[in-house]
Design a protein around this motif. Structure first.
Motif, mmCIF file in Angstrom:
data_model
loop_
_atom_site.group_PDB
_atom_site.id
_atom_site.type_symbol
_atom_site.label_atom_id
_atom_site.label_comp_id
_atom_site.label_asym_id
_atom_site.label_seq_id
_atom_site.Cartn_x
_atom_site.Cartn_y
_atom_site.Cartn_z
ATOM 1 N N ALA A 15 40.097 61.089 64.771
ATOM 2 C CA ALA A 15 39.767 62.058 65.815
ATOM 3 C C ALA A 15 38.771 61.470 66.803
ATOM 4 C CB ALA A 15 39.212 63.333 65.183
ATOM 5 N N ALA A 16 37.810 60.698 66.293
ATOM 6 C CA ALA A 16 36.807 60.074 67.157
ATOM 7 C C ALA A 16 37.455 59.135 68.162
ATOM 8 C CB ALA A 16 35.789 59.317 66.314
ATOM 9 N N ASN A 17 38.515 58.452 67.758
ATOM 10 C CA ASN A 17 39.216 57.564 68.685
ATOM 11 C C ASN A 17 39.753 58.340 69.893
ATOM 12 O OD1 ASN A 17 39.101 54.858 67.746
ATOM 13 N ND2 ASN A 17 40.482 55.381 66.072
ATOM 14 N N SER A 18 40.316 59.520 69.636
ATOM 15 C CA SER A 18 40.833 60.335 70.739
ATOM 16 C C SER A 18 39.703 60.766 71.670
ATOM 17 C CB SER A 18 41.550 61.574 70.183
ATOM 18 O OG SER A 18 42.736 61.205 69.511
ATOM 19 N N ILE A 19 38.590 61.190 71.078
ATOM 20 C CA ILE A 19 37.464 61.664 71.883
ATOM 21 C C ILE A 19 36.850 60.536 72.694
ATOM 22 C CG2 ILE A 19 35.148 62.675 71.769
ATOM 23 C CD1 ILE A 19 36.092 64.130 69.209
ATOM 24 N N LEU A 20 36.613 59.398 72.053
ATOM 25 C CA LEU A 20 35.992 58.266 72.749
ATOM 26 C C LEU A 20 36.881 57.748 73.878
ATOM 27 C CD1 LEU A 20 34.613 56.336 69.636
ATOM 28 C CD2 LEU A 20 33.255 57.583 71.326
ATOM 29 N N CYS A 21 38.178 57.643 73.595
ATOM 30 C CA CYS A 21 39.116 57.148 74.612
ATOM 31 C C CYS A 21 39.198 58.115 75.781
ATOM 32 C CB CYS A 21 40.495 56.949 73.985
ATOM 33 S SG CYS A 21 41.736 56.307 75.128
ATOM 34 N N ARG A 22 39.292 59.403 75.485
ATOM 35 C CA ARG A 22 39.421 60.400 76.548
ATOM 36 C C ARG A 22 38.172 60.441 77.423
ATOM 37 N NH1 ARG A 22 42.591 62.356 80.128
ATOM 38 N NH2 ARG A 22 42.303 64.558 80.603
ATOM 39 N N ILE A 23 36.999 60.330 76.812
ATOM 40 C CA ILE A 23 35.747 60.315 77.579
ATOM 41 C C ILE A 23 35.727 59.108 78.523
ATOM 42 C CG2 ILE A 23 33.252 60.007 77.437
ATOM 43 C CD1 ILE A 23 33.304 61.583 74.839
ATOM 44 N N TYR A 73 50.404 50.601 69.537
ATOM 45 C CA TYR A 73 49.738 51.896 69.360
ATOM 46 C C TYR A 73 48.503 51.996 70.247
ATOM 47 C CZ TYR A 73 45.996 54.735 67.421
ATOM 48 O OH TYR A 73 44.923 55.558 67.296
ATOM 49 N N VAL A 74 47.634 50.994 70.204
ATOM 50 C CA VAL A 74 46.373 51.015 70.946
ATOM 51 C C VAL A 74 46.615 51.058 72.455
ATOM 52 C CG1 VAL A 74 44.322 49.651 71.523
ATOM 53 C CG2 VAL A 74 45.010 49.904 69.142
ATOM 54 N N LEU A 75 47.515 50.213 72.937
ATOM 55 C CA LEU A 75 47.758 50.137 74.376
ATOM 56 C C LEU A 75 48.444 51.391 74.903
ATOM 57 C CD1 LEU A 75 47.656 48.561 77.007
ATOM 58 C CD2 LEU A 75 49.790 47.441 76.360
ATOM 59 N N PHE A 76 49.520 51.820 74.235
ATOM 60 C CA PHE A 76 50.231 53.020 74.690
ATOM 61 C C PHE A 76 49.342 54.256 74.615
ATOM 62 C CE2 PHE A 76 54.486 50.961 73.294
ATOM 63 C CZ PHE A 76 54.517 50.245 74.473
ATOM 64 N N PHE A 77 48.485 54.303 73.598
ATOM 65 C CA PHE A 77 47.532 55.399 73.422
ATOM 66 C C PHE A 77 46.639 55.527 74.652
ATOM 67 C CE2 PHE A 77 43.420 56.979 71.843
ATOM 68 C CZ PHE A 77 43.796 58.057 71.054
ATOM 69 N N SER A 78 46.071 54.395 75.082
ATOM 70 C CA SER A 78 45.168 54.404 76.236
ATOM 71 C C SER A 78 45.909 54.707 77.530
ATOM 72 C CB SER A 78 44.454 53.051 76.354
ATOM 73 O OG SER A 78 43.649 52.804 75.224
ATOM 74 N N LEU A 79 47.074 54.106 77.709
ATOM 75 C CA LEU A 79 47.850 54.339 78.928
ATOM 76 C C LEU A 79 48.247 55.813 79.066
ATOM 77 C CD1 LEU A 79 50.196 51.201 78.917
ATOM 78 C CD2 LEU A 79 48.331 51.662 80.516
ATOM 79 N N ALA A 80 48.632 56.438 77.948
ATOM 80 C CA ALA A 80 49.062 57.830 78.001
ATOM 81 C C ALA A 80 47.907 58.769 78.312
ATOM 82 C CB ALA A 80 49.713 58.224 76.672
ATOM 83 N N TYR A 81 46.720 58.469 77.777
ATOM 84 C CA TYR A 81 45.596 59.378 77.942
ATOM 85 C C TYR A 81 45.004 59.362 79.353
ATOM 86 C CZ TYR A 81 44.640 61.832 73.593
ATOM 87 O OH TYR A 81 44.696 62.717 72.548
ATOM 88 N N VAL A 82 45.504 58.497 80.219
ATOM 89 C CA VAL A 82 45.082 58.549 81.616
ATOM 90 C C VAL A 82 45.579 59.841 82.254
ATOM 91 C CG1 VAL A 82 45.354 57.487 83.876
ATOM 92 C CG2 VAL A 82 44.990 56.043 81.867
ATOM 93 N N GLN A 83 46.781 60.276 81.877
ATOM 94 C CA GLN A 83 47.397 61.452 82.487
ATOM 95 C C GLN A 83 47.445 62.675 81.571
ATOM 96 O OE1 GLN A 83 51.103 59.235 83.843
ATOM 97 N NE2 GLN A 83 50.692 60.454 85.658
ATOM 98 N N LEU A 84 47.412 62.472 80.267
ATOM 99 C CA LEU A 84 47.536 63.593 79.337
ATOM 100 C C LEU A 84 46.178 64.179 78.999
ATOM 101 C CD1 LEU A 84 50.136 62.198 76.766
ATOM 102 C CD2 LEU A 84 50.563 63.758 78.668
ATOM 103 N N PRO A 139 53.429 64.827 82.175
ATOM 104 C CA PRO A 139 54.276 63.916 82.945
ATOM 105 C C PRO A 139 55.206 63.161 81.998
ATOM 106 C CG PRO A 139 51.974 63.737 83.610
ATOM 107 C CD PRO A 139 51.990 64.561 82.373
ATOM 108 N N LEU A 140 56.441 62.974 82.405
ATOM 109 C CA LEU A 140 57.455 62.408 81.518
ATOM 110 C C LEU A 140 57.061 61.029 81.003
ATOM 111 C CD1 LEU A 140 60.214 62.610 80.194
ATOM 112 C CD2 LEU A 140 61.234 61.692 82.296
#
Length: 287
Positions: A15-23, A73-84, A139-140
């Motif tokens: 969960a911390a990974n999601s929070i840190l990345c999103r911030i 996983y790491v790269l796609f995770f970060s790329l997706a969270y730019v828009q999601l 976004p698709l």
């Protein structure tokens, strides 16, 4: 009790990974590629230093397929969270993990009892109820990217069931992932955007919430069925919601609390059914 505490730590780290990345991404502290690179660097540095301090560098294992899955996983995770937003991203990510791990378990012959299937549906229902009402249509491209991230993590977790040296293998995966991210960054030629806060967030995500947590996850997942391992991860969005209240000022409402209880109830059903199934197998083997 020890296993329970380890599970709680690992899920909280996820969960911390999601929070840190999103911030980091939402506030412009880092671009996705640089954040991913530093995240892998943090994990590789911590795990290599740990092996070096113990004089066991030779125990580092090099699994190219696992490294590619981790990197994806790491790269796609970060790329997706730019828009999601966090809710939509978590739903897509862990929904994909669920499908990947349970699907593979069924293919490999794991039995999905009625109670276990019901528990999975209840847990998924709790997540959907918690996240969908407040989520906008994603976004698709970003949605597909997050699903790809979830599938990569699901496959990484499945392969972890056969790993004999979790610390050494995880260290090797992080180290091998660095040049992959570097090559991707060079190909895209995206401008580097990073500040002191972004560096700190990425290194914390990589060193502690990823590096240390993934070693423990590799050790734990070998003792769990695919259904149980994947369903446990459905609690991560609930933990992330609680973290949002603590660190982002998001006050949880009654719906979030109820949905959390529903998800935990579903998880408990899956774990109980899995334990009962294993005890039955042991009794049959004894006979």
């Amino acid at each position: 009790m020890k296993k329970l505490l380890l599970v709680l730590f690992v899920l909280t780290a996820f969960a911390a990974n999601s929070i840190l990345c999103r911030i980091a991404l939402k506030n412009g502290h880092a671009d996705p590629q640089t954040f991913s690179m530093l995240r892998l660097l943090g994990g590789a540095g911590v795990l290599f230093a740990w092996h070096l301090a113990r004089g066991k560098v030779k125990e580092i294992r090099w699994k190219i397929i696992d490294a590619v899955l981790l990197c994806a996983y790491v790269l796609f995770f970060s790329l997706a969270y730019v828009q999601l937003n966090t809710a939509t991203g978590a739903l897509l990510l862990f929904g994909a993990v669920q499908v990947c791990m349970i699907g593979w378990g069924v293919i490999k012959g794991e039995k999905l009892s009625g109670v276990k299937a019901c528990g999975i549906l209840i847990a998924v229902g709790g997540i959907v109820t918690l996240l969908l009402p407040g989520a906008t249509a994603p976004p698709l491209f970003a949605a597909i990217t997050m699903v790809a991230s979830g599938m990569a993590w699901g496959a990484y977790s499945v392969r972890g069931k056969n790993i004999k040296a979790p610390a050494g293998t995880t260290a090797g995966n992080f180290i091998l992932g660095l040049p992959v991210i570097l090559v991707w960054s060079l190909i895209r030629q995206a401008p580097v955007q990073i500040d002191a806060s972004g560096i700190l967030l990425a290194l914390l995500s990589g060193g502690l919430a990823s590096g240390v947590a993934y070693v423990l996850w590799y050790a734990l997942v070998a003792t769990l069925s695919s259904a149980t391992a994947s369903t446990l991860q459905l609690s991560v969005p609930c933990i992330a919601a609680a973290g949002g209240g603590l660190f982002l000022g998001e006050v949880p409402d009654i719906r979030m609390l109820i949905c959390t209880l529903v998800v935990l109830a579903g998880i408990a059903m899956v774990i109980a059914a899995d334990r009962k199934q294993r005890e039955k197998v042991k009794r049959n083997d004894f006979r």
